[in-house]
Design an enzyme around this catalytic site. Structure first.
Site, PDB file in Angstrom:
ATOM      1  N   GLU A 174       9.947   2.337  10.421  1.00 10.37           N
ATOM      2  CA  GLU A 174      10.918   3.428  10.301  1.00 10.37           C
ATOM      3  C   GLU A 174      10.119   4.719  10.304  1.00 10.37           C
ATOM      4  OE1 GLU A 174      13.999   3.559  10.734  1.00 10.37           O
ATOM      5  OE2 GLU A 174      14.292   1.389  10.742  1.00 10.37           O
ATOM      6  N   LYS A 233       0.841  -1.193   0.000  1.00  6.86           N
ATOM      7  CA  LYS A 233       0.000   0.000   0.000  1.00  6.86           C
ATOM      8  C   LYS A 233       0.876   1.243   0.000  1.00  6.86           C
ATOM      9  CE  LYS A 233      -1.806   2.866   2.667  1.00  6.86           C
ATOM     10  NZ  LYS A 233      -1.746   3.953   1.689  1.00  6.86           N
TER      11      LYS A 233
HETATM   12  P1  ADP Z   1       3.439  10.538   5.995  1.00  2.47           P
HETATM   13  O1  ADP Z   1       2.162  10.981   5.358  1.00  2.47           O
HETATM   14  O2  ADP Z   1       4.108  11.582   6.802  1.00  2.47           O
HETATM   15  O3  ADP Z   1       4.333   9.791   5.080  1.00  2.47           O
HETATM   16  P2  ADP Z   1       1.799   8.604   7.378  1.00  2.47           P
HETATM   17  O4  ADP Z   1       2.187   7.833   8.587  1.00  2.47           O
HETATM   18  O5  ADP Z   1       0.586   9.443   7.445  1.00  2.47           O
HETATM   19  O6  ADP Z   1       3.090   9.461   7.097  1.00  2.47           O
HETATM   20  O7  ADP Z   1       1.674   7.649   6.124  1.00  2.47           O
HETATM   21  C1  ADP Z   1       2.564   6.597   5.835  1.00  2.47           C
HETATM   22  C2  ADP Z   1       1.804   5.457   5.210  1.00  2.47           C
HETATM   23  O8  ADP Z   1       0.919   4.918   6.190  1.00  2.47           O
HETATM   24  C3  ADP Z   1       0.914   5.872   4.045  1.00  2.47           C
HETATM   25  O9  ADP Z   1       0.921   4.855   3.065  1.00  2.47           O
HETATM   26  C4  ADP Z   1      -0.426   5.996   4.699  1.00  2.47           C
HETATM   27  O10 ADP Z   1      -1.508   5.834   3.796  1.00  2.47           O
HETATM   28  C5  ADP Z   1      -0.379   4.834   5.665  1.00  2.47           C
HETATM   29  N1  ADP Z   1      -1.380   4.911   6.734  1.00  2.47           N
HETATM   30  C6  ADP Z   1      -2.006   5.995   7.224  1.00  2.47           C
HETATM   31  N2  ADP Z   1      -2.887   5.650   8.185  1.00  2.47           N
HETATM   32  C7  ADP Z   1      -2.795   4.303   8.332  1.00  2.47           C
HETATM   33  C8  ADP Z   1      -3.427   3.342   9.170  1.00  2.47           C
HETATM   34  N3  ADP Z   1      -4.339   3.691  10.075  1.00  2.47           N
HETATM   35  N4  ADP Z   1      -3.069   2.044   9.035  1.00  2.47           N
HETATM   36  C9  ADP Z   1      -2.135   1.661   8.134  1.00  2.47           C
HETATM   37  N5  ADP Z   1      -1.510   2.526   7.321  1.00  2.47           N
HETATM   38  C10 ADP Z   1      -1.838   3.832   7.405  1.00  2.47           C
END
Ligand code: ADP
Length: 481
Positions: free
Chosen positions: A248, A173
């Site tokens: 990370e 994803k």
């Molecule tokens: P950033 O946007 O600063 O890179 P995020 O932690 O928001 O950091 O996003 C990193 C990844 O995690 C993205 O692919 C995002 O869609 C995904 N993500 C966001 N929320 C969730 C969640 N609740 N569970 C799993 N993955 C998530």
């Protein structure tokens, strides 16, 4: 015509539940692509597809898996200019950086292709005369790969390539902001002959598909790069469900400049670490700790360099700093610029958001001084082109300041003093240490990861990746009389 991007599951491109626009952050009126967003059901199908493909992929000889990765590297290399261009159009880093990142993904694919020829276990002397005792690394199973937008091809490559090389199947994803780059990487692997179901792409929102990818009973392991808030929440869920998990996350990386440093090198490398990719790297320099004796000269030169770097459309060859990735990110960074003023900070360069020809999510390279070490701006990850200058009276004070955050990802030191360089390398709490180099910029053949709140303590890249993507099996075989 606008390209429409779909999820790729079990060997087929699949429609989603609704469409979302993939915008160019330099020209937000330009829709780069439209994404058919997957819902939770499709995500669950992706996990099942990965499970179904696992037995055959695991049984495929490792060198044959490597051949596919090698072929994907070749194909991606042929496409490096067009993939780099699309990466710039949806993410906003400069074309040179985007092409460089795509080349790095090529190298990573090649490296893990090579790793499939390395020994996959060890033999041990047994205490019995008749026992042949060995331990072998086996794949973990189905791995969920969850990646951020800031390195939309290198980070996925450094997770997916070892996962596949070691015999796992993958559900990936990518971040919602970079679906086009994701499709390019998947396409290279498919064109190289990756069998259906071995790599599944789920284009969806984290809040909608994330839970399935973390808690589904058929998922064995989760590798995540992203924010601390999402990462820690995900870690709890993964552990509760008995999954192996690797995180990370953020950084608040220091660059320490000692009085004896070569200032030409220090100024250039600090600027690169703080402002390239508009500061949107987890390894970006965001605190610059400078010995007082050279502070006036250093800050004057750094401010002059920051102001001389061209801010502009990242597709133009002389642009050094492009836009932030999205409006949300612009709001977040602008909020920190205002907070810096409220916390008593004074800007020596930048300090404001701007537009180019009336559009784009730009922030000028910004240097802020007069902040307290404990201030929010000096402690929290900003993820923008913002460097906080902090004075230090001595090497010892500089190291204490450098260590005084919850993060521990990367750290730089600028000096000619070998003894102090060695002391810094030993005393700094960071997973990556750079002496006379910018805090960002990694080679793929060595371990990468953070200490303290920057990671889950595991390491990625190089041979270290094997630790996460495989598990030991120990075998005792007795000869019969
Ligand atoms: P950033 O946007 O600063 O890179 P995020 O932690 O928001 O950091 O996003 C990193 C990844 O995690 C993205 O692919 C995002 O869609 C995904 N993500 C966001 N929320 C969730 C969640 N609740 N569970 C799993 N993955 C998530």
């Amino acid at each position: 015509m606008t390209v429409e991007l779909r999820s790729y599951i079990g060997g087929a491109w699949r429609d989603g539940v609704r469409l979302s626009d993939d915008l160019n952050p330099a020209h937000p009126s330009e829709v780069v692509a439209r994404t058919a967003l997957a819902g939770a059901e499709l995500a669950a199908e992706a996990v099942q597809a990965a499970r179904s493909a696992f037995a055959a992929w695991r049984a495929t000889p490792a060198p044959a898996r490597g051949d596919i990765l090698r072929k994907a590297a070749e194909l991606l290399e042929e496409r490096v200019e067009s993939v780099g261009r699309d990466l710039t159009r949806e993410e906003g880093k400069t074309l040179a950086e985007a092409i460089g990142e795509t080349r790095r993904a090529v190298s990573i694919l090649r490296y893990y292709a090579g790793q499939t020829l390395e020994p996959d276990g060890e033999t041990y002397p047994s205490s019995s005369r008749v026992t042949f005792l060995y331990a072998r690394r086996e794949p973990v199973g189905v791995v969920s790969v969850i990646t951020p937008w800031n390195f939309p091809i290198a980070i996925p490559a450094w997770k997916i390539a070892p996962a596949l090389a070691y015999g796992n199947t993958v559900v990936w994803k990518p971040a919602e902001l970079v679906p086009l780059t994701a499709v390019h990487l998947v396409q290279a692997l498919l064109d190289a002959g990756l069998p259906p179901g071995v790599l599944n792409l789920v284009l969806g929102k984290g809040s909608e598909v994330g839970d399935i990818l973390v808690t589904h009973p058929e998922v064995d392991a989760i590798t995540f790069t992203g924010s601390n808030v999402v990462g820690r929440a995900l870690q709890h869920k993964a552990i509760e469900h008995g999954k192996k998990v690797q995180l990370e996350m953020g950084g608040k990386n220091p660059a320490v400049v000692l009085a004896d440093a070569n200032l030409d090198v220090a100024v250039e490398q600090v600027a690169r670490g703080a402002f390239l990719s508009a500061g949107q790297k987890c390894t970006a320099t965001s605190r610059v700790i400078v010995e007082r004796a050279i502070l006036p000269e250093f800050q004057e030169r750094l401010a002059a360099l920051a102001q001389s770097w061209k801010l502009g459309d990242p597709l133009e060859p002389d642009t050094r700093v492009g836009p932030l990735v999205s409006e949300d990110q612009l709001q977040k960074v602008s909020g920190y610029l205002q907070l810096a003023r409220r916390e008593g900070g004074r800007f020596l360069a930048g300090g404001e958001a701007t537009t180019i020809n009336g559009e784009g999510y730009y922030v000028r390279p910004s240097i802020v001084t007069d902040l307290d070490q404990g201030s929010h701006v000096a402690q929290e990850e900003i993820f923008g082109p913002v460097a906080a200058l902090l004075p230090a009276a001595s090497f010892e004070e500089a190291v204490a300041l450098a260590n005084a955050t919850p993060f521990g990802l990367s750290a730089s030191l600028f000096t000619n003093n070998l003894s102090l360089a060695l002391r810094f390398a030993s005393e700094i709490q960071a997973g990556v240490v750079k002496i006379n180099q910018e805090s960002a910029g990694l080679e793929f053949q060595v371990p990468f990861g953070g200490m303290k709140d920057s990671s889950s303590g595991s390491r990625e890249q190089g041979k270290a990746a094997r630790e996460f993507f495989t598990q030991w099996k120990t075998v005792y075989i007795d000869q019969l009389p």
